[in-house]
Scaffold this motif. Structure first.
Motif, PDB file in Angstrom:
ATOM      1  N   VAL A 140      57.422  46.102  47.419  1.00 22.38           N
ATOM      2  CA  VAL A 140      56.032  46.718  47.260  1.00 22.38           C
ATOM      3  C   VAL A 140      55.155  45.464  47.563  1.00 22.38           C
ATOM      4  N   VAL A 141      54.454  45.780  48.355  1.00 23.93           N
ATOM      5  CA  VAL A 141      53.256  44.605  48.622  1.00 23.93           C
ATOM      6  C   VAL A 141      51.822  45.413  48.790  1.00 23.93           C
ATOM      7  N   GLY A 142      50.573  44.746  48.074  1.00 20.85           N
ATOM      8  CA  GLY A 142      49.520  45.305  47.904  1.00 20.85           C
ATOM      9  C   GLY A 142      48.843  45.141  49.442  1.00 20.85           C
ATOM     10  N   GLY A 143      49.102  43.935  49.861  1.00 20.75           N
ATOM     11  CA  GLY A 143      48.447  43.416  51.055  1.00 20.75           C
ATOM     12  C   GLY A 143      49.137  42.174  51.523  1.00 20.75           C
ATOM     13  N   THR A 144      48.577  42.199  53.096  1.00 19.33           N
ATOM     14  CA  THR A 144      48.971  40.886  53.649  1.00 19.33           C
ATOM     15  C   THR A 144      48.075  40.134  53.845  1.00 19.33           C
ATOM     16  N   LEU A 145      47.866  38.821  53.909  1.00 18.06           N
ATOM     17  CA  LEU A 145      46.677  37.826  54.423  1.00 18.06           C
ATOM     18  C   LEU A 145      47.229  36.508  55.062  1.00 18.06           C
ATOM     19  N   ALA A 146      46.439  36.376  56.095  1.00 21.43           N
ATOM     20  CA  ALA A 146      47.022  35.046  57.097  1.00 21.43           C
ATOM     21  C   ALA A 146      45.775  34.257  56.702  1.00 21.43           C
ATOM     22  N   LEU A 147      46.342  32.870  56.007  1.00 26.36           N
ATOM     23  CA  LEU A 147      45.253  32.046  55.684  1.00 26.36           C
ATOM     24  C   LEU A 147      45.332  30.674  56.613  1.00 26.36           C
ATOM     25  N   GLY A 148      44.368  30.238  56.928  1.00 29.24           N
ATOM     26  CA  GLY A 148      44.215  28.829  57.613  1.00 29.24           C
ATOM     27  C   GLY A 148      45.089  27.833  57.008  1.00 29.24           C
ATOM     28  N   PRO A 149      45.627  26.809  57.489  1.00 26.24           N
ATOM     29  CA  PRO A 149      46.100  25.555  56.977  1.00 26.24           C
ATOM     30  C   PRO A 149      45.420  24.885  55.958  1.00 26.24           C
ATOM     31  N   ASP A 150      44.024  24.876  55.931  1.00 26.27           N
ATOM     32  CA  ASP A 150      43.260  24.329  54.859  1.00 26.27           C
ATOM     33  C   ASP A 150      42.766  25.232  53.964  1.00 26.27           C
ATOM     34  N   GLN A 151      43.434  26.446  53.759  1.00 24.86           N
ATOM     35  CA  GLN A 151      43.028  27.381  52.814  1.00 24.86           C
ATOM     36  C   GLN A 151      44.107  27.731  51.610  1.00 24.86           C
ATOM     37  N   SER A 152      43.579  28.168  50.655  1.00 24.64           N
ATOM     38  CA  SER A 152      44.648  28.446  49.468  1.00 24.64           C
ATOM     39  C   SER A 152      43.823  29.575  48.880  1.00 24.64           C
ATOM     40  N   ILE A 153      44.856  30.451  48.176  1.00 26.53           N
ATOM     41  CA  ILE A 153      44.399  31.524  47.323  1.00 26.53           C
ATOM     42  C   ILE A 153      44.885  31.400  45.868  1.00 26.53           C
ATOM     43  N   LYS A 154      43.844  31.581  45.102  1.00 26.12           N
ATOM     44  CA  LYS A 154      44.124  31.763  43.705  1.00 26.12           C
ATOM     45  C   LYS A 154      43.675  32.995  42.778  1.00 26.12           C
ATOM     46  N   LEU A 155      44.578  33.406  42.054  1.00 28.72           N
ATOM     47  CA  LEU A 155      44.460  34.510  41.132  1.00 28.72           C
ATOM     48  C   LEU A 155      43.945  33.949  39.754  1.00 28.72           C
ATOM     49  N   SER A 156      42.887  34.470  39.300  1.00 28.31           N
ATOM     50  CA  SER A 156      42.270  34.043  37.822  1.00 28.31           C
ATOM     51  C   SER A 156      42.358  35.381  37.105  1.00 28.31           C
ATOM     52  N   GLY A 157      42.246  35.004  35.704  1.00 29.90           N
ATOM     53  CA  GLY A 157      42.420  36.098  34.829  1.00 29.90           C
ATOM     54  C   GLY A 157      42.772  35.823  33.544  1.00 29.90           C
ATOM     55  N   PRO A 158      43.050  36.565  32.567  1.00 28.63           N
ATOM     56  CA  PRO A 158      43.701  37.960  32.904  1.00 28.63           C
ATOM     57  C   PRO A 158      42.557  39.183  33.022  1.00 28.63           C
ATOM     58  N   ASP A 159      41.473  38.895  32.586  1.00 31.79           N
ATOM     59  CA  ASP A 159      40.491  39.960  32.440  1.00 31.79           C
ATOM     60  C   ASP A 159      39.018  39.429  32.666  1.00 31.79           C
ATOM     61  N   PRO A 160      38.477  39.592  33.660  1.00 29.39           N
ATOM     62  CA  PRO A 160      39.029  40.342  34.913  1.00 29.39           C
ATOM     63  C   PRO A 160      40.157  39.457  35.811  1.00 29.39           C
ATOM     64  N   LEU A 161      40.754  40.263  36.667  1.00 29.85           N
ATOM     65  CA  LEU A 161      41.559  39.540  37.558  1.00 29.85           C
ATOM     66  C   LEU A 161      40.907  39.471  38.806  1.00 29.85           C
ATOM     67  N   THR A 162      40.668  38.210  39.406  1.00 28.72           N
ATOM     68  CA  THR A 162      39.899  37.993  40.728  1.00 28.72           C
ATOM     69  C   THR A 162      40.833  37.073  41.713  1.00 28.72           C
ATOM     70  N   LEU A 163      40.889  37.499  42.850  1.00 29.30           N
ATOM     71  CA  LEU A 163      41.615  36.554  44.094  1.00 29.30           C
ATOM     72  C   LEU A 163      40.532  35.989  44.769  1.00 29.30           C
ATOM     73  N   THR A 164      40.621  34.716  44.767  1.00 30.97           N
ATOM     74  CA  THR A 164      39.390  33.810  45.529  1.00 30.97           C
ATOM     75  C   THR A 164      40.235  32.917  46.558  1.00 30.97           C
ATOM     76  N   ILE A 165      39.792  33.127  47.773  1.00 31.39           N
ATOM     77  CA  ILE A 165      40.037  32.100  48.791  1.00 31.39           C
ATOM     78  C   ILE A 165      39.334  31.082  48.836  1.00 31.39           C
ATOM     79  N   ARG A 166      40.026  29.735  48.957  1.00 38.45           N
ATOM     80  CA  ARG A 166      39.222  28.406  49.017  1.00 38.45           C
ATOM     81  C   ARG A 166      39.592  27.564  50.198  1.00 38.45           C
ATOM     82  N   GLN A 167      38.675  27.029  50.464  1.00 37.57           N
ATOM     83  CA  GLN A 167      38.847  25.728  51.369  1.00 37.57           C
ATOM     84  C   GLN A 167      39.157  24.755  50.744  1.00 37.57           C
ATOM     85  N   ARG A 168      40.504  24.205  51.220  1.00 39.38           N
ATOM     86  CA  ARG A 168      40.740  22.646  50.683  1.00 39.38           C
ATOM     87  C   ARG A 168      40.122  21.595  51.247  1.00 39.38           C
ATOM     88  N   ASP A 169      40.289  20.610  50.649  1.00 42.93           N
ATOM     89  CA  ASP A 169      39.642  19.131  51.105  1.00 42.93           C
ATOM     90  C   ASP A 169      40.161  18.510  51.851  1.00 42.93           C
TER      91      ASP A 169
END
Length: 169
Positions: A140-169
């Motif tokens: 079971v998958v909520g969604g798929t995502l293609a990130l660039g080699p200089d990107q990362s994703i971070k789940l923050s929480g627990p309340d509220p839950l947020t997903l943030t895409i960030r550029q790496r330095d």
């Protein structure tokens, strides 16, 4: 999407609905839901409530099972896994926030099997980043995502839950 925040609520609704359908289709009664610490445990808490699962929620800390343990060193926040009942013969709903290489899931399966042999393991994830190094696929998958080699994703929480895409330095 190159940067910004993704809607966690929409992804949670999707995986909740699809997990419910899978449980019915597979005729699973009284599954044991286990979240992989930290993000997977946060997602599992929400799913556990949404699906009204009777067995208490379990949490896995895979720190000692990682194959990069010698490279990253001891994580000072290692906590024990908490499984409310034996896994032997149980149908497990294993939850993680993001599946990327498959290495976290491999570590989680290794730890689970140290506790016993489950009847089945259904893998549930909020996001699939499709950068496999091991042949592991979520059921079971909520969604798929293609990130660039200089990107990362971070789940923050627990309340509220947020997903943030960030550029790496």
């Amino acid at each position: 999407m190159l940067s910004g925040t993704l809607s966690v609520e929409a992804l949670l609704e999707k995986i909740s609905s699809e997990t419910r359908a899978q449980i019915i289709q597979r005729e699973i009664e009284n599954p044991l839901m286990i979240g992989i610490r930290t993000g997977g445990a946060w997602i599992a808490e929400r799913l556990h409530q949404d699906l009204d699962i009777e067995t208490p929620l379990g949490v896995l800390d895979i720190s000692f099972y990682r194959d990069d343990f010698t490279q990253v060193g001891l994580n000072p926040k290692v906590q024990p896994s908490q499984l409310p009942c034996p896994v032997e013969g149980r149908h497990i709903l294993l939850v993680d926030d993001v599946v990327m290489t498959g290495r976290t899931i491999r570590a989680a399966l290794n730890e689970l099997f140290d506790y016993g042999r489950p009847a089945s393991v259904m893998l549930i994830t909020l996001l699939d980043l499709q950068r496999r190094e091991l042949p592991i696929q979520a059921d079971v998958v909520g969604g798929t995502l293609a990130l660039g080699p200089d990107q990362s994703i971070k789940l923050s929480g627990p309340d509220p839950l947020t997903l943030t895409i960030r550029q790496r330095d």
